[in-house]
Design a protein around this motif. Structure first.
Motif, PDB file in Angstrom:
ATOM      1  N   ILE A  64       0.833  -1.205   0.000  1.00 38.26           N
ATOM      2  CA  ILE A  64       0.000   0.000   0.000  1.00 38.26           C
ATOM      3  C   ILE A  64       0.866   1.254   0.000  1.00 38.26           C
ATOM      4  CG2 ILE A  64      -1.595   1.380   1.388  1.00 38.26           C
ATOM      5  CD1 ILE A  64      -2.894  -1.223   2.282  1.00 38.26           C
ATOM      6  N   ILE A  65       1.858   1.291   0.886  1.00 38.95           N
ATOM      7  CA  ILE A  65       2.713   2.472   1.027  1.00 38.95           C
ATOM      8  C   ILE A  65       3.466   2.782  -0.264  1.00 38.95           C
ATOM      9  CG2 ILE A  65       4.787   3.350   2.200  1.00 38.95           C
ATOM     10  CD1 ILE A  65       3.776   1.922   4.713  1.00 38.95           C
ATOM     11  N   ASN A  66       3.836   1.734  -0.987  1.00 37.23           N
ATOM     12  CA  ASN A  66       4.596   1.918  -2.216  1.00 37.23           C
ATOM     13  C   ASN A  66       3.728   1.999  -3.459  1.00 37.23           C
ATOM     14  OD1 ASN A  66       7.323   1.846  -1.090  1.00 37.23           O
ATOM     15  ND2 ASN A  66       6.902  -0.287  -0.608  1.00 37.23           N
ATOM     16  N   HIS A  67       2.419   1.941  -3.271  1.00 34.46           N
ATOM     17  CA  HIS A  67       1.508   2.015  -4.412  1.00 34.46           C
ATOM     18  C   HIS A  67       1.466   3.458  -4.928  1.00 34.46           C
ATOM     19  CE1 HIS A  67      -2.149   1.726  -6.825  1.00 34.46           C
ATOM     20  NE2 HIS A  67      -2.019   0.411  -6.757  1.00 34.46           N
ATOM     21  N   PRO A  68       1.464   3.631  -6.250  1.00 34.28           N
ATOM     22  CA  PRO A  68       1.444   4.989  -6.834  1.00 34.28           C
ATOM     23  C   PRO A  68       0.309   5.871  -6.305  1.00 34.28           C
ATOM     24  CG  PRO A  68       1.912   3.385  -8.537  1.00 34.28           C
ATOM     25  CD  PRO A  68       1.584   2.601  -7.300  1.00 34.28           C
ATOM     26  N   LYS A  69      -0.864   5.292  -6.072  1.00 34.63           N
ATOM     27  CA  LYS A  69      -1.994   6.096  -5.593  1.00 34.63           C
ATOM     28  C   LYS A  69      -1.759   6.618  -4.174  1.00 34.63           C
ATOM     29  CE  LYS A  69      -5.756   4.336  -8.460  1.00 34.63           C
ATOM     30  NZ  LYS A  69      -7.128   3.738  -8.464  1.00 34.63           N
ATOM     31  N   PHE A  70      -1.130   5.796  -3.349  1.00 30.89           N
ATOM     32  CA  PHE A  70      -0.820   6.239  -1.981  1.00 30.89           C
ATOM     33  C   PHE A  70       0.236   7.340  -2.028  1.00 30.89           C
ATOM     34  CE2 PHE A  70       1.463   6.171   2.047  1.00 30.89           C
ATOM     35  CZ  PHE A  70       0.418   6.116   2.970  1.00 30.89           C
ATOM     36  N   ILE A  71       1.225   7.171  -2.879  1.00 27.68           N
ATOM     37  CA  ILE A  71       2.285   8.171  -3.016  1.00 27.68           C
ATOM     38  C   ILE A  71       1.711   9.495  -3.499  1.00 27.68           C
ATOM     39  CG2 ILE A  71       4.399   8.752  -4.271  1.00 27.68           C
ATOM     40  CD1 ILE A  71       5.042   5.729  -4.290  1.00 27.68           C
ATOM     41  N   GLU A  72       0.724   9.415  -4.413  1.00 25.34           N
ATOM     42  CA  GLU A  72       0.085  10.629  -4.944  1.00 25.34           C
ATOM     43  C   GLU A  72      -0.610  11.440  -3.857  1.00 25.34           C
ATOM     44  OE1 GLU A  72      -2.579   9.701  -8.110  1.00 25.34           O
ATOM     45  OE2 GLU A  72      -1.008   8.823  -9.375  1.00 25.34           O
ATOM     46  N   LEU A  73      -1.052  10.775  -2.799  1.00 24.22           N
ATOM     47  CA  LEU A  73      -1.731  11.488  -1.710  1.00 24.22           C
ATOM     48  C   LEU A  73      -0.818  12.501  -1.041  1.00 24.22           C
ATOM     49  CD1 LEU A  73      -3.655   8.550  -0.002  1.00 24.22           C
ATOM     50  CD2 LEU A  73      -4.604  10.315  -1.486  1.00 24.22           C
ATOM     51  N   GLY A  74       0.481  12.230  -1.076  1.00 31.47           N
ATOM     52  CA  GLY A  74       1.443  13.169  -0.503  1.00 31.47           C
ATOM     53  C   GLY A  74       1.396  13.255   1.008  1.00 31.47           C
ATOM     54  N   ILE A  75       1.030  12.153   1.667  1.00 39.19           N
ATOM     55  CA  ILE A  75       0.925  12.182   3.121  1.00 39.19           C
ATOM     56  C   ILE A  75       2.259  12.523   3.776  1.00 39.19           C
ATOM     57  CG2 ILE A  75       0.551  10.719   5.165  1.00 39.19           C
ATOM     58  CD1 ILE A  75      -1.728   9.390   3.700  1.00 39.19           C
ATOM     59  N   GLU A 120     -12.340   5.035  -0.792  1.00 38.14           N
ATOM     60  CA  GLU A 120     -11.575   4.321  -1.810  1.00 38.14           C
ATOM     61  C   GLU A 120     -10.282   3.758  -1.216  1.00 38.14           C
ATOM     62  OE1 GLU A 120     -12.024   3.502  -5.048  1.00 38.14           O
ATOM     63  OE2 GLU A 120     -14.103   4.170  -4.814  1.00 38.14           O
ATOM     64  N   MET A 121      -9.630   4.553  -0.382  1.00 34.87           N
ATOM     65  CA  MET A 121      -8.384   4.117   0.251  1.00 34.87           C
ATOM     66  C   MET A 121      -8.598   2.873   1.105  1.00 34.87           C
ATOM     67  SD  MET A 121      -6.896   7.800   1.497  1.00 34.87           S
ATOM     68  CE  MET A 121      -5.785   7.029   2.663  1.00 34.87           C
ATOM     69  N   TYR A 122      -9.702   2.849   1.857  1.00 36.71           N
ATOM     70  CA  TYR A 122      -9.930   1.762   2.806  1.00 36.71           C
ATOM     71  C   TYR A 122     -10.576   0.531   2.173  1.00 36.71           C
ATOM     72  CZ  TYR A 122      -8.386   4.405   6.852  1.00 36.71           C
ATOM     73  OH  TYR A 122      -7.599   5.085   7.765  1.00 36.71           O
ATOM     74  N   LYS A 123     -10.891   0.582   0.891  1.00 30.29           N
ATOM     75  CA  LYS A 123     -11.471  -0.578   0.218  1.00 30.29           C
ATOM     76  C   LYS A 123     -10.518  -1.761   0.170  1.00 30.29           C
ATOM     77  CE  LYS A 123     -15.179   1.147  -2.744  1.00 30.29           C
ATOM     78  NZ  LYS A 123     -15.652   1.357  -4.143  1.00 30.29           N
ATOM     79  N   VAL A 124      -9.224  -1.500   0.330  1.00 24.52           N
ATOM     80  CA  VAL A 124      -8.242  -2.594   0.304  1.00 24.52           C
ATOM     81  C   VAL A 124      -8.318  -3.443   1.572  1.00 24.52           C
ATOM     82  CG1 VAL A 124      -6.664  -1.343  -1.201  1.00 24.52           C
ATOM     83  CG2 VAL A 124      -6.415  -1.126   1.282  1.00 24.52           C
ATOM     84  N   ILE A 125      -8.933  -2.901   2.635  1.00 22.52           N
ATOM     85  CA  ILE A 125      -9.078  -3.654   3.884  1.00 22.52           C
ATOM     86  C   ILE A 125     -10.208  -4.664   3.725  1.00 22.52           C
ATOM     87  CG2 ILE A 125      -9.563  -3.510   6.359  1.00 22.52           C
ATOM     88  CD1 ILE A 125      -6.973  -2.155   5.644  1.00 22.52           C
ATOM     89  N   LEU A 157     -14.337  -5.430   9.790  1.00 22.57           N
ATOM     90  CA  LEU A 157     -12.930  -5.065   9.984  1.00 22.57           C
ATOM     91  C   LEU A 157     -12.618  -3.758   9.268  1.00 22.57           C
ATOM     92  CD1 LEU A 157     -10.019  -5.734  10.954  1.00 22.57           C
ATOM     93  CD2 LEU A 157      -9.702  -6.952   8.777  1.00 22.57           C
ATOM     94  N   ARG A 158     -13.113  -3.621   8.052  1.00 24.43           N
ATOM     95  CA  ARG A 158     -12.850  -2.414   7.268  1.00 24.43           C
ATOM     96  C   ARG A 158     -13.372  -1.162   7.964  1.00 24.43           C
ATOM     97  NH1 ARG A 158     -15.403  -2.566   1.524  1.00 24.43           N
ATOM     98  NH2 ARG A 158     -13.793  -4.145   1.259  1.00 24.43           N
ATOM     99  N   LYS A 159     -14.605  -1.243   8.447  1.00 21.95           N
ATOM    100  CA  LYS A 159     -15.228  -0.073   9.054  1.00 21.95           C
ATOM    101  C   LYS A 159     -14.607   0.290  10.404  1.00 21.95           C
ATOM    102  CE  LYS A 159     -18.248   1.844   6.380  1.00 21.95           C
ATOM    103  NZ  LYS A 159     -18.100   3.274   6.009  1.00 21.95           N
ATOM    104  N   VAL A 160     -14.338  -0.702  11.238  1.00 26.62           N
ATOM    105  CA  VAL A 160     -13.800  -0.375  12.565  1.00 26.62           C
ATOM    106  C   VAL A 160     -12.370   0.153  12.457  1.00 26.62           C
ATOM    107  CG1 VAL A 160     -15.323  -1.999  13.736  1.00 26.62           C
ATOM    108  CG2 VAL A 160     -13.019  -2.728  13.128  1.00 26.62           C
TER     109      VAL A 160
END
Length: 305
Positions: A64-75, A120-125, A157-160
């Motif tokens: 997740i951390i190395n995924h292009p979409k996560f990187i685009e967030l600029g956290i 969208e971010m949390y859909k991976v959970i 699990l996703r929601k909590v």
């Protein structure tokens, strides 16, 4: 039967150290009975309870951390704070948006990242029921409306996880089961007592809260508010940690909550902390349950004096 419980604290990227701790526990055949987490501790703890092994958790997080979409967030840009890495996330957030015109949009909504993007971010959970896990799991969130601390022992699990890690101002509150939920760290920093509610008879707490330092005299109202938040969080942690039999603190407290680009370093710090404390961890794991119960009661009494 030993009921070894883990309390995994919040701290954003610093919480990735929990993965390193889990790896060392597995290497030494320490069986986990239950896990309670808040914020990043809920993410790591929940995924561990789901997978039952630290390797897929580590792979999942790093992917997740190395995924292009996560990187685009600029956290990681939220960590820009003039080299003052001990600023809290409110300071980093406002420092960040203060330099950018698009930040004005955030003033008309509840968070910097909107609800659609966050979902969208949390859909991976995995969207699975936590009450069915072999390893007992619960996650702490805070109801923004009542101020109540909510300990989820069932549900998605996703929601909590999304609720427990909804950092105020960064991610939107989560509407779930009649609650309006934000990050669990707002009410519970290291949830040691809640692991006992799951049946644990011995508790190892992993504390990754920010270290508190002596600072120069505050110059304005915002600096006072930020400092007050630091102090309250620190002292809350000290109170909560009394419920643990053993506390370990990976050497990550100098880092920012947004330093996800340092993930591998942080995970390694968790491994080192667990290795350095392995003798005490094994003693706790093999200790007589009745003796532990007496020792815990005495510890609480002494702490209240």
């Amino acid at each position: 039967m030993k009921k070894f419980g883990l309390a995994l604290g919040g701290g954003g990227a610093r919480g990735l150290a929990h993965i390193g701790v889990l790896k060392v526990l597995e290497q030494n055949k320490i069986k986990i009975h239950s896990v309670t987490g808040c914020s990043m501790g809920a993410i790591i703890g929940g995924l561990y309870a789901y997978y039952g092994n630290s390797m897929p958790v580590e792979n999942f997080i790093l992917e997740i951390i190395n995924h292009p979409k996560f990187i685009e967030l600029g956290i990681e840009k939220l960590s820009e704070n003039n080299n003052k890495l001990d600023k809290n996330y409110f300071e980093q957030f406002y420092d960040y948006i203060g330099k950018r015109v698009q930040a004005l949009k955030a003033l008309n909504r509840l968070s910097y990242f909107d609800e659609q993007l966050t979902n969208e971010m949390y859909k991976v959970i995995p969207d699975v029921a936590i009450e069915n896990f072999k390893i007992k799991f619960s996650a702490i969130a805070t109801d923004l409306l009542s101020g109540e601390e909510i300990n989820f022992t069932n549900g998605s699990l996703r929601k909590v996880i999304q609720a427990s890690s909804a950092i105020p101002g960064i991610f939107p509150p989560v509407k779930y089961q009649n609650y309006f939920l934000i990050d669990g760290s707002a009410s519970e920093s290291v949830p040691a007592a809640k692991v006992r509610d799951l049946g644990a008879d011995r508790v190892l707490a992993v504390d990754v809260t920010r270290e508190i330092k002596i600072i120069e005299e505050p110059q304005n109202v915002f600096e006072i508010l930020y400092r007050a938040e630091d102090i309250s969080s620190y002292h809350l942690s000290m109170v909560r940690l009394r419920e643990a039999n053993l506390v370990i603190s990976p050497n990550v407290k100098y880092l920012s909550w947004a330093d996800f680009d340092k993930a591998e370093l942080i995970i390694s710090a968790g491994e080192k902390a667990a290795q350095d404390n392995l003798e005490n961890i094994l003693k706790l794991y093999n200790r007589n349950a009745s003796i532990l119960k007496i020792e815990h009661k005495l510890k609480k009494i002494i702490g209240e004096i």
